[in-house]
Design an enzyme around this catalytic site. Structure first.
Site, PDB file in Angstrom:
ATOM      1  N   SER A 171       0.886  -1.412  -0.095  1.00  0.00           N
ATOM      2  CA  SER A 171      -0.052   0.061   0.093  1.00  0.00           C
ATOM      3  C   SER A 171       1.069   1.361  -0.064  1.00  0.00           C
ATOM      4  O   SER A 171       1.981   1.081   0.335  1.00  0.00           O
ATOM      5  CB  SER A 171      -0.872  -0.037   1.214  1.00  0.00           C
ATOM      6  OG  SER A 171      -1.378   1.344   1.511  1.00  0.00           O
ATOM      7  N   TYR A 224      -1.936  -1.354  10.338  1.00  0.00           N
ATOM      8  CA  TYR A 224      -1.946  -1.517   9.023  1.00  0.00           C
ATOM      9  C   TYR A 224      -0.720  -0.886   8.208  1.00  0.00           C
ATOM     10  O   TYR A 224      -0.022  -1.477   7.592  1.00  0.00           O
ATOM     11  CB  TYR A 224      -3.140  -0.650   8.547  1.00  0.00           C
ATOM     12  CG  TYR A 224      -3.216  -0.635   6.867  1.00  0.00           C
ATOM     13  CD1 TYR A 224      -4.210  -1.868   6.349  1.00  0.00           C
ATOM     14  CD2 TYR A 224      -3.075   0.100   6.006  1.00  0.00           C
ATOM     15  CE1 TYR A 224      -4.482  -2.169   5.071  1.00  0.00           C
ATOM     16  CE2 TYR A 224      -3.261  -0.254   4.588  1.00  0.00           C
ATOM     17  CZ  TYR A 224      -3.838  -1.124   4.277  1.00  0.00           C
ATOM     18  OH  TYR A 224      -4.323  -1.192   2.735  1.00  0.00           O
TER      19      TYR A 224
HETATM   20  P1  NAD Z   1     -11.114  -6.331  -0.011  1.00  0.00           P
HETATM   21  O1  NAD Z   1     -11.867  -6.170   1.291  1.00  0.00           O
HETATM   22  O2  NAD Z   1     -12.235  -6.021  -1.244  1.00  0.00           O
HETATM   23  O3  NAD Z   1     -10.652  -7.785  -0.460  1.00  0.00           O
HETATM   24  C1  NAD Z   1      -9.756  -8.319   0.589  1.00  0.00           C
HETATM   25  C2  NAD Z   1      -9.913  -9.731   0.161  1.00  0.00           C
HETATM   26  O4  NAD Z   1      -9.177 -10.320   1.287  1.00  0.00           O
HETATM   27  C3  NAD Z   1     -11.063 -10.318   0.334  1.00  0.00           C
HETATM   28  O5  NAD Z   1     -11.189 -11.430  -0.751  1.00  0.00           O
HETATM   29  C4  NAD Z   1     -11.321 -11.067   1.526  1.00  0.00           C
HETATM   30  O6  NAD Z   1     -12.246 -12.175   1.709  1.00  0.00           O
HETATM   31  C5  NAD Z   1      -9.980 -11.495   1.919  1.00  0.00           C
HETATM   32  N1  NAD Z   1      -9.826 -11.583   3.205  1.00  0.00           N
HETATM   33  C6  NAD Z   1      -9.870 -11.186   4.314  1.00  0.00           C
HETATM   34  N2  NAD Z   1      -9.503 -11.750   5.420  1.00  0.00           N
HETATM   35  C7  NAD Z   1      -8.846 -12.816   4.969  1.00  0.00           C
HETATM   36  C8  NAD Z   1      -8.598 -14.115   5.562  1.00  0.00           C
HETATM   37  N3  NAD Z   1      -8.325 -13.987   6.923  1.00  0.00           N
HETATM   38  N4  NAD Z   1      -7.930 -15.051   4.733  1.00  0.00           N
HETATM   39  C9  NAD Z   1      -8.170 -15.126   3.667  1.00  0.00           C
HETATM   40  N5  NAD Z   1      -8.796 -14.022   2.985  1.00  0.00           N
HETATM   41  C10 NAD Z   1      -9.197 -13.091   3.706  1.00  0.00           C
HETATM   42  O7  NAD Z   1     -10.066  -5.445   0.231  1.00  0.00           O
HETATM   43  P2  NAD Z   1      -9.029  -4.722  -1.036  1.00  0.00           P
HETATM   44  O8  NAD Z   1      -9.208  -3.121  -1.007  1.00  0.00           O
HETATM   45  O9  NAD Z   1      -9.213  -5.470  -2.327  1.00  0.00           O
HETATM   46  O10 NAD Z   1      -7.901  -5.037  -0.475  1.00  0.00           O
HETATM   47  C11 NAD Z   1      -6.967  -5.977  -0.912  1.00  0.00           C
HETATM   48  C12 NAD Z   1      -5.398  -5.588  -0.373  1.00  0.00           C
HETATM   49  O11 NAD Z   1      -4.973  -4.310  -1.285  1.00  0.00           O
HETATM   50  C13 NAD Z   1      -5.141  -5.639   0.858  1.00  0.00           C
HETATM   51  O12 NAD Z   1      -3.938  -6.102   1.229  1.00  0.00           O
HETATM   52  C14 NAD Z   1      -5.176  -4.245   1.138  1.00  0.00           C
HETATM   53  O13 NAD Z   1      -4.771  -3.665   2.432  1.00  0.00           O
HETATM   54  C15 NAD Z   1      -4.520  -3.598  -0.119  1.00  0.00           C
HETATM   55  N6  NAD Z   1      -4.775  -2.163  -0.390  1.00  0.00           N
HETATM   56  C16 NAD Z   1      -6.088  -1.695  -0.809  1.00  0.00           C
HETATM   57  C17 NAD Z   1      -6.074  -0.463  -0.901  1.00  0.00           C
HETATM   58  C18 NAD Z   1      -7.536   0.312  -1.151  1.00  0.00           C
HETATM   59  O14 NAD Z   1      -7.566   1.500  -1.310  1.00  0.00           O
HETATM   60  N7  NAD Z   1      -8.709  -0.544  -1.276  1.00  0.00           N
HETATM   61  C19 NAD Z   1      -5.173   0.480  -1.021  1.00  0.00           C
HETATM   62  C20 NAD Z   1      -3.676   0.099  -0.802  1.00  0.00           C
HETATM   63  C21 NAD Z   1      -3.761  -1.478  -0.389  1.00  0.00           C
END
Ligand code: NAD
Length: 260
Positions: free
Chosen positions: A142, A155
């Site tokens: 991130s 985080y």
């Molecule tokens: P999201 O909530 O849409 O997806 C998260 C995914 O992780 C889902 O498939 C969920 O089922 C899965 N998950 C959660 N806990 C779990 C567990 N214990 N075991 C297995 N699977 C699990 O979120 P996202 O925004 O797509 O995030 C994905 C990644 O991107 C994360 O690592 C997040 O930190 C990172 N990220 C997101 C953003 C943003 O703005 N959305 C920005 C930077 C980084």
């Protein structure tokens, strides 16, 4: 480009993980999905792209389940060639109020899970290509792997940690065909961020649209979300032959957030 390769993407039932899995499938890779919630629609969508798809429901906070998932992937498709460590959760609170159980969960899911999946994927990647090695490990970090924000201690610590893990993984495999790099998105409108927009709207008694503009305006100079498709295209680049010597980078796609 990736026909015959197998990609395992953790947390790929929604959001960024599903976007990356879809982009890799579009290049011909077979996909192992993981994550919670609706599994059947992402599975069907990927299968419709003409590649093989499997699902394992490992809870990424549990090392024994991660081990089971890696064995399952190898049994299904021979081996994992591309590992995308993407599963992640968020919790927002000041340090003095941060629930200890939430701290442990964020570190386990956002950081330790990547260590476990990586250590289990590496031996087969190192042995591939007649012992010269071939593999791609992509860690979804991130912009919070590069800079901090208040109320996101666990985080930010986990994301800085995964950027460090990325560098060490890249260095330990630098003379092989196995590369490791991190992707550092700014805001992406997924369920994880929608929760933060909703909290802002409720706290300020404002509309969803106003809360969205406020969220972007605080951090992201471009005033626009990065999309899962854009992040998927970056993952495809890391997997391409042009990415052969890209090692240990933390590449932000953040609308200028970290440039400030
Ligand atoms: P999201 O909530 O849409 O997806 C998260 C995914 O992780 C889902 O498939 C969920 O089922 C899965 N998950 C959660 N806990 C779990 C567990 N214990 N075991 C297995 N699977 C699990 O979120 P996202 O925004 O797509 O995030 C994905 C990644 O991107 C994360 O690592 C997040 O930190 C990172 N990220 C997101 C953003 C943003 O703005 N959305 C920005 C930077 C980084």
């Amino acid at each position: 480009m990736l026909k015959g390769k197998t990609a395992l993407v953790t947390g790929s039932t929604s959001g960024i993980g599903l976007g990356i899995a879809t982009s890799l499938a579009a290049q011909g890779a077979n996909i192992v999905l993981n994550g919670f919630g609706d599994v059947e629609s992402p599975k069907a969508a990927i299968a419709a792209m003409g590649v093989k798809v499997a699902y394992h429901g490992a809870d990424m906070s549990k090392p024994a389940e991660i081990e089971d998932m890696m064995k399952f992937a190898a049994a299904q498709f021979g081996q994992v060639d591309i590992l995308v460590n993407n599963a992640g959760i968020q919790h927002v609170a000041k340090i003095e109020n941060f629930p200890v159980e939430r701290w442990d969960a964020v570190i386990a899911i956002n950081l330790s899970s990547a260590f476990h999946a990586t250590r289990l994927a590496l031996p087969a990647m190192q042995a591939a290509n007649g012992g010269k090695g071939w593999g791609r490990i992509i860690n979804v970090a991130s912009v919070h792997g590069l800079v901090g924000s208040a109320e996101k201690s666990a985080y930010v610590a986990a994301k800085h940690g995964i950027v460090g893990l990325t560098k060490v993984t890249a260095l330990e495999n630098a003379t092989t065909g196995v590369t490791c790099n991190a992707i550092c998105p700014g805001w992406v409108l997924t369920p994880l961020v929608q929760k933060q927009v909703d909290a802002k709207a409720a706290a300020g008694g404002i509309s969803n649209e106003q809360a969205t503009q406020l969220l972007l305006g605080e951090k992201e100079p471009s005033m626009q979300f990065t999309t899962p498709e854009e992040l998927g295209a970056l993952a495809v680049f890391f997997c391409s032959s042009a990415g052969n010597n890209v090692r240990g980078v933390a590449w932000n796609m953040d609308g200028g957030w970290a440039a400030q």
